[in-house]
Design a protein around this motif. Structure first.
Motif, short mmCIF file in Angstrom:
data_model
loop_
_atom_site.label_atom_id
_atom_site.label_comp_id
_atom_site.label_asym_id
_atom_site.label_seq_id
_atom_site.Cartn_x
_atom_site.Cartn_y
_atom_site.Cartn_z
N ALA A 22 0.83 -1.20 0.00
CA ALA A 22 0.00 0.00 0.00
C ALA A 22 0.87 1.26 0.00
N GLN B 78 -8.03 -6.23 5.53
CA GLN B 78 -7.93 -7.27 4.52
C GLN B 78 -8.39 -8.61 5.08
N PHE C 209 -5.88 -5.93 -2.51
CA PHE C 209 -5.73 -5.71 -1.08
C PHE C 209 -6.87 -6.31 -0.26
#
Length: 464
Positions: free
Chosen positions: A63, A158, A100
């Motif tokens: 990320a 997640q 993700f």
């Protein structure tokens, strides 16, 4: 239906995105259907960006790469290069959401439809013949409902990450089995697929005593997972029932000790018994009928007392009819151990009976402790019966530990409210009648506590 969507809009996870969802909702209600679809897509794209940035803030290295790409585009501002960079980012957002684990592939398909319809709304030239795309109101409503339920109302957790968090939570040395916390953290905030995976993990561990990678004993880990499973069942009993049923065949292959511990651990859970077919019930019955080798005056091994205490479960008594008969054949000492191993409402009449028949001071103390253990299962009627049996048996009434246990009992029956005060006050009065005020066996400490709680009037000071 309108109320449901309005509630979901208010539950949008990100405060930055919520105004966009509210705008889409207002546009739909105003009949601005194209504007509603465009605003819905704006909410979706903004939500994915906010969540990926949040994951980067939480040290997710992948990320972090996205955040750098985003920052580079933002630095170029409203230049041609900056706009093109943001368009490339926007075009990849749904794929990033899948990568993700913010959504699954089904969610991707649904969000892609929103994006495609947004393009038709924003770019009329995309339609042949020069006709302007004129979506029906239900299309806009459906897109907003999908966006809310699939993405906007969920935090940026997640799937795999949440499962790992759940494992860490269960293995934490300071594990606290709060059902509301467990549901809010690992069920309510999770997507359907992740939620099912967490429940399956809990079911397998509770049923099969899986090794938690050496982080704690497998048996204790299974006990914690069973508590978590119970919390999940309050919100989604069907999924829990299915997960437990899927573990049944593997339970058949475990050794007898694991099977018995699983039975003890889950004997009060209806979803466990749903998974127990007749052949497995017969197997449990045979295991529980193993002979007790301890002599009548010798204590039972703790594991034997625990397995015989399964008789306290109504589900077990129904499916394993030999249990109650077996319990009735036990001597007093063994019966007391079994009752202590699993306090429950079923044993309350047995404890009251033991108060009546206790043959010695020591036996009276042991039964008094059992009564305190079962205080949470007492009603006003059974409390009255217990106090009457206690007073009526000198082996209980005059046992040295019983006045202290009486004080514990008045506190432990707080769930019965002030109505219990009259029962304890009458108990004290009767003891004073036969012993005399102030004597140890007139229960003076209990009288003091009853005054403190307001169940008896304050003591009067004699005139000087």
């Amino acid at each position: 239906m309108a109320v449901d969507l309005e509630i979901l809009v208010a539950q949008v996870w990100s405060p930055e995105v919520r105004p966009l969802a509210e705008e889409a909702w207002r546009a739909y209600n105003a009949g601005a259907i194209r504007a509603s679809i465009a605003a819905t897509w704006s909410a979706v794209s903004a939500d994915i960006i906010v969540k990926l940035v949040r994951l980067a803030d939480e040290d997710d290295t992948a990320a972090e790469a996205f955040r750098k790409q985003l920052a580079a585009a933002q630095e170029q501002g409203l230049t041609a290069d900056g706009v093109r960079a943001m368009q490339r980012i926007e075009a990849s957002l749904v794929e990033k959401a899948v990568e993700f684990e913010l959504i699954d592939t089904i969610g991707k398909r649904e969000l892609d439809r929103i994006r495609e319809d947004r393009h038709l709304c924003a770019h009329p030239s995309l339609r042949l013949g020069g006709e302007v795309y004129d979506p029906r109101p239900e299309i806009a409503r459906g897109h907003l409902a999908v966006a809310l339920s699939t993405l906007l109302t969920h935090p940026p957790t997640q799937g795999r990450a949440l499962v790992e968090e759940f494992k860490n939570f269960v293995c934490d040395p300071l594990f606290a089995p709060s059902p509301a916390h467990i549901r809010a953290t690992f069920h309510d905030r999770a997507r359907t697929a992740t939620r099912a995976n967490v429940i399956k993990l809990a079911a397998r561990a509770a049923m099969l005593e899986l090794d938690p990678d050496g982080r704690m004993p497998a048996e204790a880990h299974a006990d914690r997972m069973a508590l978590a499973l119970r919390a999940f069942a309050e919100a989604d009993r069907d999924t829990v029932r299915d997960a437990v049923s899927q573990a049944r065949e593997r339970l058949r292959l475990q050794d007898a000790a694991v099977q018995l511990r699983t039975l003890i651990r889950m004997a009060d859970d209806d979803y466990f018994w749903t998974s127990v077919d007749q052949s497995l019930a017969d197997h449990f019955q045979a295991l529980l009928e193993a002979p007790v080798t301890a002599g009548e005056r010798d204590p039972l091994p703790p594991e034997v007392a625990s397995r015989l205490a399964v008789v306290g479960s109504g589900y077990a008594r129904e499916r394993l009819p030999g249990l109650e008969h077996r319990f009735g054949l036990l001597g007093d000492l063994h019966r007391q151990q079994v009752i202590a191993a699993r306090p429950c409402e079923f044993f309350v009449p047995k404890v009251v009976e033991m108060l009546t028949t206790a043959p010695s001071y020591r036996a009276g103390e042991q039964v008094g402790r059992l009564l305190v253990q079962h205080a949470g299962f007492l009603s006003l009627d059974t409390l009255a019966d217990a106090l009457a049996a206690w007073f009526g048996n000198d082996e209980c009434r005059k046992s040295s530990a019983m006045p202290g246990l009486a004080v514990q009992l008045v506190h432990a029956t707080a769930h019965l409210g002030t109505a219990r005060g009259a029962l304890f006050a009458d108990f004290v009065a009767k003891n004073e009648d036969v012993t005399g005020p102030g004597e140890y066996y007139s229960y003076p400490d209990l009288k003091t506590v009853l005054r403190t709680l307001g169940f008896l009037p304050p003591a009067t000071t004699p005139p000087g």
